[in-house]
Design an enzyme around this catalytic site. Structure first.
Site, PDB file in Angstrom:
ATOM      1  N   ASP A   1      -1.217 103.824  63.519  1.00  0.00           N
ATOM      2  CA  ASP A   1      -0.041 103.680  62.862  1.00  0.00           C
ATOM      3  C   ASP A   1      -0.354 103.034  61.764  1.00  0.00           C
ATOM      4  O   ASP A   1      -1.167 102.356  61.326  1.00  0.00           O
ATOM      5  CB  ASP A   1       0.609 102.567  64.125  1.00  0.00           C
TER       6      ASP A   1
ATOM      7  N   ASP B   1       4.821 107.709  60.314  1.00  0.00           N
ATOM      8  CA  ASP B   1       3.543 107.112  60.081  1.00  0.00           C
ATOM      9  C   ASP B   1       3.025 106.729  61.044  1.00  0.00           C
ATOM     10  O   ASP B   1       2.470 105.376  61.311  1.00  0.00           O
ATOM     11  CB  ASP B   1       4.396 105.681  59.408  1.00  0.00           C
ATOM     12  N   GLU B   2       3.269 107.276  62.235  1.00  0.00           N
ATOM     13  CA  GLU B   2       2.355 107.183  63.392  1.00  0.00           C
ATOM     14  C   GLU B   2       1.947 108.701  64.123  1.00  0.00           C
ATOM     15  O   GLU B   2       3.093 109.444  63.590  1.00  0.00           O
ATOM     16  CB  GLU B   2       3.350 106.130  63.713  1.00  0.00           C
TER      17      GLU B   2
END
EC number: 2.7.7.7
Lengths: 396, 420
Positions: free
Chosen positions: B26, B119-120
């Protein structure tokens, strides 16, 4: 009345009490207690009396009702004054189950119920008895069936019923009554189970069908009972609603039937199987369970049958893989078929006997892998069949 | 920034983290970190990325978070909390670009990468032991590469299952690494509040609190039946399994929250049901063709309907099996559309069809039903794709999409409205 007798009846009826949900009628979460004084010419509970084998004493009836099902249990009681009262169902069942072992005295007014047993005393507010609906009468009896045989057949058939409400009739077990036997069928379009059992019709020319909600039927059929016979009833009630009834030891369960037309399943049942595999039921089931551990929820297992063996495999290139060989009796061509492991396990659990027979209608391996396979148990004879459609790779 | 928490000691005996093969990576304050990296003069200052029409905080640096600024907070409120914050407008093109570079780092160590958002992502690194070392080695290497190549920090949870890895990454933020070995999963989970579990939102949390359940350990000690009664059969059973550390899901490459969609705004608002049905068929065909071109199949079909008054509704349905077949997508979209318009039928300004929960089509399979012919619509689609490649996009289309053929196709079903 006796504590055990009352506890048994309230516990039994309370399982039919609908869960309290927003919007539901609160009065239905109650159990209706009806105390009646018998009159000689009013045979209001004829089959109850018959089941108990003696003249009906002054009696209490415990009833539950929701839209789908009504339940009614008679209780031996000395009634000093007739009347009706509705008591919160789960609470009543809990209270009675925990009473000391002593005679129970129930006294009711319109607003509350007093339960006394030994030194224990409970006061429970009553629900509005005038709001309680009129329970459907038991539909006209059509015949009787052996309790254990009936329960076993329901357990063999009901798992194949659908769970998707998009097609309600497929969530039913179809009961067909005929002079020759009582046939039960269920299918969710992917598998189909059918079983015929002997029964004793009490009408001249039995010929009717009933689509009974499968989950309900399965629950009712597996309840423990001391009775050896189940009485079945079918018919349309005063309100024009088709109903099916089961009476065990005088305890009546009356079910609203599902509507819709059931598919013509008979044409799916193959006359003969060109290829048959005889496998040790428990060994094969254990292997399927093991191999299925690496398959995702909807992923199939591949079964490759060849002379004297079947290999079950699961998994794909990227992830975990598993395979297991099970020796079987088979002497046909090599045949590779994909099945949903859960569906196959349902079938293996349902067949009777140490050996399961898997039949394929055609000897052509190409065609066999897209046609239903037929499972039976060595001890089932022609009476039970479980059809299972294979899985095909690719999308549709 | 605070120092990263120490990774769990590897020497702690027992089987070690060898079965903790799932990584949840993350990025820390992704948008804001990208903004700071691109404008180094902002380093060390509270920075808020805000944006869009609705004016909410999309991301904030940890310096801004120290003032109480949070994602999704209205910008006005955020400025009030932190008047010294530098507000940067969002640059989605830039975030996508950086995201691609980060995902490429992941794909260098394993093909099993499931991005959840820009973003993860989840990674299954169990197969990389010989090439890249243990999952912990791989996690360290990923953090190192992202730091040197991208100048960004991320937090990585390493665990035997996806949901534990996700919780672990959240517990070591920012710039942290937290390893949960299999034999420590329960000890790790049980003291945490129920809200740490994936799927426990405010409403579920309330329902659990009413039962006196405050920690994940409390859930584990509560009979599954009690949870089912309180939360419903699905959610109750699910939470009970999670609380015992059981999570059957596997990392499906590109399978999470990636979708394919098509939508159309009409030049004049539409009311005619036949015309709307045809538009749905056209959009379904476009979505299905795009899925097939990517070699993917979808399990979730959704529709979007914007009315003349700009009110917008979406409806979604999960299929039993993934599909890339025009007919199945159209039928599902049609059912959703009919249900939506059962009560009222306002004029329609825009229609959209979207396919999500994608997986590789080659690995899907189809449970045959008694009442279906084993060949059919999938083959029609393949033939259509072939003809379109040779003769052009307009060469083949359903008869109902031909000019002057206002007819709605009927479902080819014998047993009624089943769902594939």
């Amino acid at each position: 009345m006796e504590r055990d007798v009352l506890a048994d009846a309230t516990g039994w009826a309370a399982r039919y009490v609908p869960k309290p949900t927003a919007g539901a009628q609160q009065v239905l979460t109650g159990l209706l207690l009806e105390a009646t004084m018998p009159t000689p010419d009013q045979d209001q509970a004829g089959d109850q009396a018959q089941a108990r084998g003696r003249a009906p004493g002054p009696a209490l009836t415990v009833s539950a009702f929701d839209s789908e099902v009504a339940a009614r249990a008679p209780v031996e009681a000395v009634v000093t004054e007739p009347g009706r009262v509705v008591v919160p169902g789960r609470l009543l069942a809990d209270v009675v189950r925990n009473l000391p072992d002593a005679p129970v005295v129930v006294e009711a007014t319109e607003t509350r119920v007093i339960i006394e047993c030994g030194a224990a005393r409970f006061r429970i507010p009553a629900l509005a008895v005038e709001d309680y609906p009129v329970l459907p009468a038991f539909p006209p009896p059509v015949g009787e069936v052996d309790t254990l045989g009936f329960a076993a057949a329901v357990a063999q058939v009901a798992p194949a019923a659908g769970r998707d409400d998009a097609l309600p009739v497929l969530t039913a077990v179809r009961l067909e009554i005929a002079r020759g036997g009582l046939t039960m069928v269920a299918t969710d379009r992917y598998r189909l189970a059918v079983r015929t059992i002997p029964w004793q019709p009490t009408v001249d020319d039995p010929d009717a069908v009933a689509h009974v909600p499968a989950r309900l039927l399965a629950d009712v059929a597996k309840l423990p009972t001391t009775a050896s016979r189940v009485m079945l009833g079918m018919g349309v009630d005063e309100a024009g609603v088709p109903r099916f009834g089961l009476s065990v030891n005088g305890r009546q369960t009356i079910v609203r039937l599902l509507e819709g037309s059931f598919p013509n399943y008979r044409r799916l049942l193959p006359e003969t199987s060109e290829l048959t595999v005889t496998a040790p039921t428990a060994v094969l089931a254990a292997a399927v369970r093991r191999v299925a551990l690496v398959a995702t929820r909807t992923a199939p297992l591949r079964f490759t049958f060849s002379a004297g063996q079947v290999v079950a495999e699961a998994g794909d290139g990227g992830g975990a893989q598993a395979s297991e060989l099970v020796p079987v009796e088979y002497d046909g061509p090599e045949l590779s078929v994909l099945f949903n492991p859960a569906f196959l396990l349902d079938g293996l659990a349902a067949v009777e006997g140490d050996e399961a027979i898997i039949g394929f209608a055609t000897a052509d391996p190409e065609i066999a892998s897209s046609k239903p396979a037929v499972l039976t148990g060595k001890d089932d004879g022609e009476d039970y069949r479980y059809l299972l459609m294979p899985i095909r790779t690719g999308t549709a | 920034m605070k120092p990263p928490p120490e990774p769990a000691p590897l020497e702690s005996g027992g089987p070690g983290p060898s079965d903790s093969r799932i990584l949840h990576v993350d990025m820390d304050a992704f948008y804001a970190s990208v903004a700071v990296r691109d404008a180094p003069e902002l380093r060390g200052r509270p920075v808020i990325v805000g944006g869009g029409n609705r004016g909410v905080v999309l991301s904030a640096t940890y310096e801004a978070r120290a003032f109480g600024v949070r994602s999704a907070m209205p910008m006005a409120r955020a400025r009030g909390l932190c008047p010294t914050a530098v507000v940067v407008p969002a640059d989605h093109g830039r975030y996508r670009e950086v995201s691609r570079a980060i995902m490429d780092v992941f794909r260098d160590v394993t093909p099993l990468v499931a991005p959840i958002s820009l973003d993860e992502a989840f990674l299954d690194v169990g197969g990389g032991r010989r090439l890249f070392g243990t999952p912990v080695d791989i996690a360290r290497a990923i953090r190192g590469r992202i730091a040197t190549e991208q100048g960004l920090t991320c937090s990585v949870g390493v665990a035997p299952s996806m949901f534990v890895a996700k919780i672990a990454s959240a517990r070591c933020k920012p710039d942290g690494l937290l390893v949960v070995p299999p034999d420590e999963v329960l000890a790790f989970l049980h003291p945490l509040p129920t809200a740490a579990l994936w799927g426990v939102g405010p409403r579920t949390e309330q329902a659990l609190t009413r039962l006196g359940i405050r920690t994940i350990g409390d859930i584990a000690r509560t009979p599954a039946d009690t949870l089912r009664r309180a939360l419903g059969a699905g959610a109750g059973g699910h939470l009970h399994a999670l609380a015992h550390g059981r999570d059957g899901r596997r990392v499906e490459p590109d399978g999470v929250d990636v979708s394919v969609g098509a939508e159309e705004t009409f030049s004049a608002d539409l009311a005619d049901p036949e015309r709307l049905a045809r538009e749905l068929l056209r959009l379904s065909g476009r979505v299905a063709a795009r899925l097939r071109a990517r070699g993917q199949a979808a399990r979730k079909i959704s529709i979007k309907v914007r009315h003349a008054d700009f009110s917008t509704v979406t409806r979604a349905r999960t299929l039993a099996e993934p599909t890339d077949v025009t007919w199945v997508i159209y039928r599902t979209a049609g059912e959703l559309f009919d249900e939506l318009r059962a009560t009222s039928r306002p004029l329609v300004r825009l229609l959209g069809v979207r396919a999500a929960r994608l997986s590789a089509a080659g690995r899907t399979s189809h449970q045959l039903a008694f009442d279906e012919r084993p060949s059919g619509w999938a083959e029609v689609d393949r033939a259509t794709d072939g003809a379109r490649r040779r003769f052009g996009e307009e060469s083949v289309r359903p008869a109902s999409l031909l000019p002057d053929r206002p007819r709605r196709p009927a479902p080819p079903r014998e047993w009624g409205p089943g769902r594939v």
